[in-house]
Design a protein around this motif. Structure first.
Motif, PDB file in Angstrom:
ATOM      1  N   LYS A  95      -9.572  41.685 125.316  1.00 25.81           N
ATOM      2  CA  LYS A  95     -10.560  40.614 125.401  1.00 25.81           C
ATOM      3  C   LYS A  95      -9.910  39.245 125.255  1.00 25.81           C
ATOM      4  O   LYS A  95     -10.304  38.281 125.920  1.00 25.81           O
ATOM      5  CB  LYS A  95     -11.632  40.812 124.333  1.00 25.81           C
ATOM      6  CG  LYS A  95     -12.598  41.953 124.639  1.00 25.81           C
ATOM      7  CD  LYS A  95     -13.686  42.066 123.583  1.00 25.81           C
ATOM      8  CE  LYS A  95     -14.683  43.168 123.941  1.00 25.81           C
ATOM      9  NZ  LYS A  95     -15.747  43.309 122.913  1.00 25.81           N
ATOM     10  N   THR A  96      -8.905  39.144 124.393  1.00 26.05           N
ATOM     11  CA  THR A  96      -8.192  37.876 124.231  1.00 26.05           C
ATOM     12  C   THR A  96      -7.456  37.513 125.515  1.00 26.05           C
ATOM     13  O   THR A  96      -7.491  36.357 125.955  1.00 26.05           O
ATOM     14  CB  THR A  96      -7.199  37.965 123.059  1.00 26.05           C
ATOM     15  OG1 THR A  96      -7.899  38.297 121.853  1.00 26.05           O
ATOM     16  CG2 THR A  96      -6.467  36.645 122.871  1.00 26.05           C
ATOM     17  N   ALA A  97      -6.794  38.497 126.127  1.00 28.35           N
ATOM     18  CA  ALA A  97      -6.099  38.259 127.390  1.00 28.35           C
ATOM     19  C   ALA A  97      -7.079  37.832 128.473  1.00 28.35           C
ATOM     20  O   ALA A  97      -6.775  36.949 129.298  1.00 28.35           O
ATOM     21  CB  ALA A  97      -5.350  39.521 127.825  1.00 28.35           C
ATOM     22  N   LEU A  98      -8.256  38.413 128.483  1.00 32.93           N
ATOM     23  CA  LEU A  98      -9.267  38.046 129.467  1.00 32.93           C
ATOM     24  C   LEU A  98      -9.777  36.628 129.223  1.00 32.93           C
ATOM     25  O   LEU A  98     -10.009  35.868 130.172  1.00 32.93           O
ATOM     26  CB  LEU A  98     -10.424  39.042 129.415  1.00 32.93           C
ATOM     27  CG  LEU A  98     -11.485  38.927 130.524  1.00 32.93           C
ATOM     28  CD1 LEU A  98     -10.849  39.055 131.902  1.00 32.93           C
ATOM     29  CD2 LEU A  98     -12.556  39.984 130.331  1.00 32.93           C
ATOM     30  N   GLN A  99      -9.924  36.239 127.966  1.00 33.13           N
ATOM     31  CA  GLN A  99     -10.357  34.880 127.641  1.00 33.13           C
ATOM     32  C   GLN A  99      -9.331  33.854 128.116  1.00 33.13           C
ATOM     33  O   GLN A  99      -9.687  32.803 128.669  1.00 33.13           O
ATOM     34  CB  GLN A  99     -10.572  34.744 126.134  1.00 33.13           C
ATOM     35  CG  GLN A  99     -11.795  35.473 125.608  1.00 33.13           C
ATOM     36  CD  GLN A  99     -11.907  35.393 124.093  1.00 33.13           C
ATOM     37  OE1 GLN A  99     -10.895  35.327 123.390  1.00 33.13           O
ATOM     38  NE2 GLN A  99     -13.122  35.395 123.576  1.00 33.13           N
ATOM     39  N   ILE A 100      -8.049  34.145 127.898  1.00 37.81           N
ATOM     40  CA  ILE A 100      -6.996  33.234 128.371  1.00 37.81           C
ATOM     41  C   ILE A 100      -7.007  33.179 129.893  1.00 37.81           C
ATOM     42  O   ILE A 100      -6.876  32.099 130.494  1.00 37.81           O
ATOM     43  CB  ILE A 100      -5.624  33.681 127.851  1.00 37.81           C
ATOM     44  CG1 ILE A 100      -5.587  33.660 126.323  1.00 37.81           C
ATOM     45  CG2 ILE A 100      -4.513  32.785 128.416  1.00 37.81           C
ATOM     46  CD1 ILE A 100      -4.333  34.270 125.720  1.00 37.81           C
ATOM     47  N   SER A 101      -7.178  34.334 130.521  1.00 41.06           N
ATOM     48  CA  SER A 101      -7.230  34.389 131.986  1.00 41.06           C
ATOM     49  C   SER A 101      -8.379  33.530 132.508  1.00 41.06           C
ATOM     50  O   SER A 101      -8.216  32.766 133.468  1.00 41.06           O
ATOM     51  CB  SER A 101      -7.406  35.841 132.452  1.00 41.06           C
ATOM     52  OG  SER A 101      -6.319  36.653 132.063  1.00 41.06           O
TER      53      SER A 101
END
Length: 271
Positions: A249-255
């Motif tokens: 989810k964190t990676a998706l938020q950065i993306s």
């Protein structure tokens, strides 16, 4: 200075025509369909004469476009501007607050890495507050198959590029858990894509586990990977799904901060 005085000072230097132009732009951005002049004027309470001059100016600069039936929609200039903004974003600076939040919520060390010459290159690190500190550092390189960020990056590489990297770097054994067979490694990458995050379980160093996920940009291009690193005793098997989902989810938020519009990571890799 009280709020009333501040408001008066801020409005003193406003440009009314510019305010109206921005309102028109924001309104067109919010609407699903193009709008006519009359509808815009009624909605925004702008005189038709003012709207006409503003619309013509914006159209002449490609900020808006006129449809065949005389209505208005946003123009292509905003694509150029948004692309320029996204291209100038420093991914380290952008990712840092997300990394800190992940560190604070998981209590693990967080890394950010990019693909560089066939290896994972650490470009940012947020150390946890615990007693144990990891010797990783910004500028350190890791082979793809023995690091969480490396596996997350490898999982989304085009197959010809991945094969080229594996031919050059090989899959040297670091521990008894290291995957050294290319076919087995590729099968592991399929699993990574299906669950959205990578697991590196004592494959690079005994006693250490990493969970990582990819980061994509507005063009859906792979930009980086983010991971948490923990001692095996501090990250039990039963915790992996929960922490892995947190990393994903964190990676998706950065993306999404980079302009990525999908709500999930791709399952299939580009040819």
């Amino acid at each position: 200075m009280d709020k009333t005085s501040t408001d008066k000072a801020s409005t003193k230097y406003n440009v009314p025509a510019l305010n109206k132009a921005l309102l028109i732009i924001e309104t067109l951005a919010e609407q699903a369909d193009p709008m006519g002049v009359s509808d815009l004027c009624k909605l925004l309470e702008i005189p038709k004469t003012s709207a006409f001059f503003i619309l013509n100016t914006l159209e002449s600069q490609s900020y808006i476009r006129k449809t065949e039936d005389g209505k208005y929609a946003l123009g292509t200039k905003f694509l150029t501007i948004s692309a320029s903004i996204l291209n100038k974003m420093d991914i380290r600076e952008l990712a840092r607050p997300f990394m800190r939040e992940l560190r604070d919520s998981s209590h693990y060390t967080v890394h950010l890495a990019v693909l560089d010459h066939g290896e994972a290159l650490y470009i940012e690190k947020q150390e946890n507050e615990g007693f144990v500190k990891f010797s990783t550092y910004i500028g350190q390189r890791q082979l793809l198959h023995i690091s969480g960020v490396g596996k997350a990056l490898a999982a989304y590489l085009p197959l010809p590029l991945l094969d080229s990297i594996l031919d050059e770097k090989g899959l040297p054994r670091r521990t008894d858990h290291t995957i050294t067979n290319p076919d087995e490694f590729k099968k592991a990458l399929v699993t990574i894509r299906s669950q959205g995050y990578a697991i590196e379980d004592e494959e690079g160093e005994l006693g250490v586990r990493c969970l990582a996920a990819p980061i994509f940009d507005a063009q859906q291009q792979l930009r980086a990977a983010i991971s948490i690193t923990a001692l095996r005793n501090d990250l039990g098997v039963q915790q992996i799904p929960m922490i892995g989902e947190l990393v994903r989810k964190t990676a998706l938020q950065i993306s999404q901060a980079l302009g990525y519009t999908d709500t999930e990571f791709p399952i299939n890799i580009p040819e």
